[in-house]
Write a protein that holds these residues in place. Sequence first.
Motif, short mmCIF file in Angstrom:
data_model
loop_
_atom_site.label_atom_id
_atom_site.label_comp_id
_atom_site.label_asym_id
_atom_site.label_seq_id
_atom_site.Cartn_x
_atom_site.Cartn_y
_atom_site.Cartn_z
N PRO A 43 0.80 -1.23 0.00
CA PRO A 43 0.00 0.00 0.00
C PRO A 43 0.83 1.28 0.00
CG PRO A 43 -0.15 -1.17 2.11
CD PRO A 43 0.53 -2.08 1.16
N GLU A 44 2.12 1.18 0.36
CA GLU A 44 2.95 2.39 0.35
C GLU A 44 4.00 2.36 -0.76
OE1 GLU A 44 4.34 3.36 4.38
OE2 GLU A 44 2.53 2.39 5.13
N GLY A 45 3.75 1.55 -1.78
CA GLY A 45 4.66 1.50 -2.94
C GLY A 45 4.60 2.83 -3.69
N GLY A 91 10.15 8.01 5.49
CA GLY A 91 9.14 8.10 4.42
C GLY A 91 9.45 7.24 3.21
N SER A 92 10.63 6.58 3.17
CA SER A 92 10.93 5.74 1.99
C SER A 92 10.07 4.47 1.98
CB SER A 92 12.40 5.29 1.99
OG SER A 92 13.27 6.38 1.91
N ALA A 93 9.61 4.02 3.15
CA ALA A 93 8.85 2.77 3.27
C ALA A 93 9.53 1.64 2.48
CB ALA A 93 7.41 2.97 2.80
N PRO A 94 10.80 1.32 2.83
CA PRO A 94 11.58 0.41 1.97
C PRO A 94 10.92 -0.95 1.77
CG PRO A 94 12.79 0.94 4.00
CD PRO A 94 11.58 1.82 3.98
N GLU A 95 10.25 -1.49 2.80
CA GLU A 95 9.69 -2.84 2.62
C GLU A 95 8.59 -2.85 1.56
OE1 GLU A 95 9.33 -0.83 5.10
OE2 GLU A 95 7.74 -1.37 6.50
N HIS A 96 7.88 -1.72 1.43
CA HIS A 96 6.84 -1.66 0.39
C HIS A 96 7.48 -1.55 -1.00
CE1 HIS A 96 3.33 -0.91 3.14
NE2 HIS A 96 4.36 -0.70 3.95
N GLN A 97 8.59 -0.82 -1.08
CA GLN A 97 9.25 -0.71 -2.39
C GLN A 97 9.82 -2.08 -2.78
OE1 GLN A 97 8.25 2.18 -3.22
NE2 GLN A 97 7.92 2.73 -1.07
N ILE A 98 10.37 -2.77 -1.77
CA ILE A 98 10.97 -4.09 -2.07
C ILE A 98 9.87 -5.10 -2.45
CG2 ILE A 98 12.22 -6.03 -1.01
CD1 ILE A 98 13.95 -3.93 0.43
N ALA A 99 8.70 -4.95 -1.86
CA ALA A 99 7.58 -5.82 -2.27
C ALA A 99 7.32 -5.62 -3.76
CB ALA A 99 6.34 -5.50 -1.45
N HIS A 100 7.39 -4.37 -4.22
CA HIS A 100 7.20 -4.11 -5.65
C HIS A 100 8.33 -4.75 -6.46
CE1 HIS A 100 5.52 -1.74 -9.08
NE2 HIS A 100 6.71 -2.07 -9.56
#
Length: 439
Positions: A93-95, A227-236
């Motif tokens: 959700p934060e990708g 604010g990077s939300a790295p786990e959401h970016q890595i999910a992408h």
Amino acid sequence: MLAAGPLFAKGLIIRRPFVVRLLRRTGTEGKGVRLLARLRRKYGDGPLRLRLPLREQAVILSPRHLRRILAGTPEPFAAASREKQAALAHFQPEGVLVSEGGERAERRRFNEAVLESACPVHSLAPRLAARIEAETAPLRAAEQLGWPAFKRAWFRMVRQAIFGPSARDDERLTDTLEKLRADANWAFLKPRRERLRDRFLASVRERLAEAPPDSLGGLARARATAGSAPEHQIAHWLFAFDAAAIAGFRTLAMLALHPQAAARARESDEFRRACLLETLRLWPTTPAVLRETRAETQWEASALPAGTGLLIHLPFFHRDGSRIPYADRFVPDIWLDGRAEAWPFVPFSTGPAGCPARNLVLFLASAWIAALIRGRMPALPAGAGLDPAGLPATFDHFALRLKLAPLETSRAAGEEPARPASVDPSFQRSKTWLTNSRS
Ligand code: HEM
């Protein structure tokens, strides 16, 4: 709608094998492209407004409009369309793709910094090339190469690239993501499994905390800010590496079908990348690029109100036989001689929300293919149903089995140097891969 229906039916987030098979048999995707071509001839350049019950929706038919929209993302053409938000909320959700305003800007910066979008060769390339050598070795030794084995080996490499060697066999992590992606295909229509999603994101966080410095995860830790939300970016990233595997496997099939291209691909990294891009032109793994207007926008034909959904149907732009003479043939040279730049072939999208991993994907997939075809010739089984003079609109890679036959002994022993997968100098000289904002 005939054109968009198949995109949603086969799954925007994860492909459904039985629908892909059905579309391949019925030729429905090709009919969709021809329908849009007819509509453009009848109604002009559009955007073509559709009468839908719940929202304003328009289909983009002109290369000029496509360029305007992709260059004008995220304002006024937001990437975070309602459909995408509903789908990606199932696992990220934060990708960046579904973020807006300052959050989007920060997450975009983070993605570009870690994936090193502006660099044709990622700083981790030597480390990644070594992993590619190791993970392709069992595939080279096998008699047949089917999609399941190809994908399993690819994801062993991907998990190590992101989290380091300890994640190599963590199939549970990527299997959980597949379950969430299957839900995401249904977007609004399926309730979210929030506990499963939270467990998945927690596992990504744990792996990230342990990722060594010479991994993408290590770089992510170093380059993240609030604010990077790295786990959401890595999910992408984990999700999108599936598309890269599909592109790689299909490219091997194209090389099997075009032996001269295979010979050139064995010698040149630049040409291998052109082959990958050409395969992605023929079968874009992100067939629908969706945008949503955040303000009223003016077009030649009319104004579109704020909140209008915009559909850029890539197969229409990539495969319209009435405007592209080589629409259904594999012509990698278009990516080297300027033809691809003259027409908007955009499998990685382009502009401020274009794929930030374009260069990384091309590097990894090209090195992967180089390792597989070194001293070998990919071959298709009889009846694979791929005619080089008229390639189908749908490519069913699930069912495909390839052979990697050794080149004749003399050639394999003599002329084929056992060069490890790495970056060849012709590629570093080329500027073709430097940017994703050419078209
Ligand atoms: C063959 C492989 C791939 C293709 C064809 C591809 C294509 C695309 C396309 C078309 C978009 C734009 C989507 C939209 O606007 O709705 C996109 C976005 C994105 N891709 Fe890729 N992609 C691939 C692999 C990857 C990989 C492996 C990663 C990460 C490691 C990645 C990271 C991203 C991110 C973070 C975005 C969102 C960018 C933004 O919204 O600013 N992609 N990709």
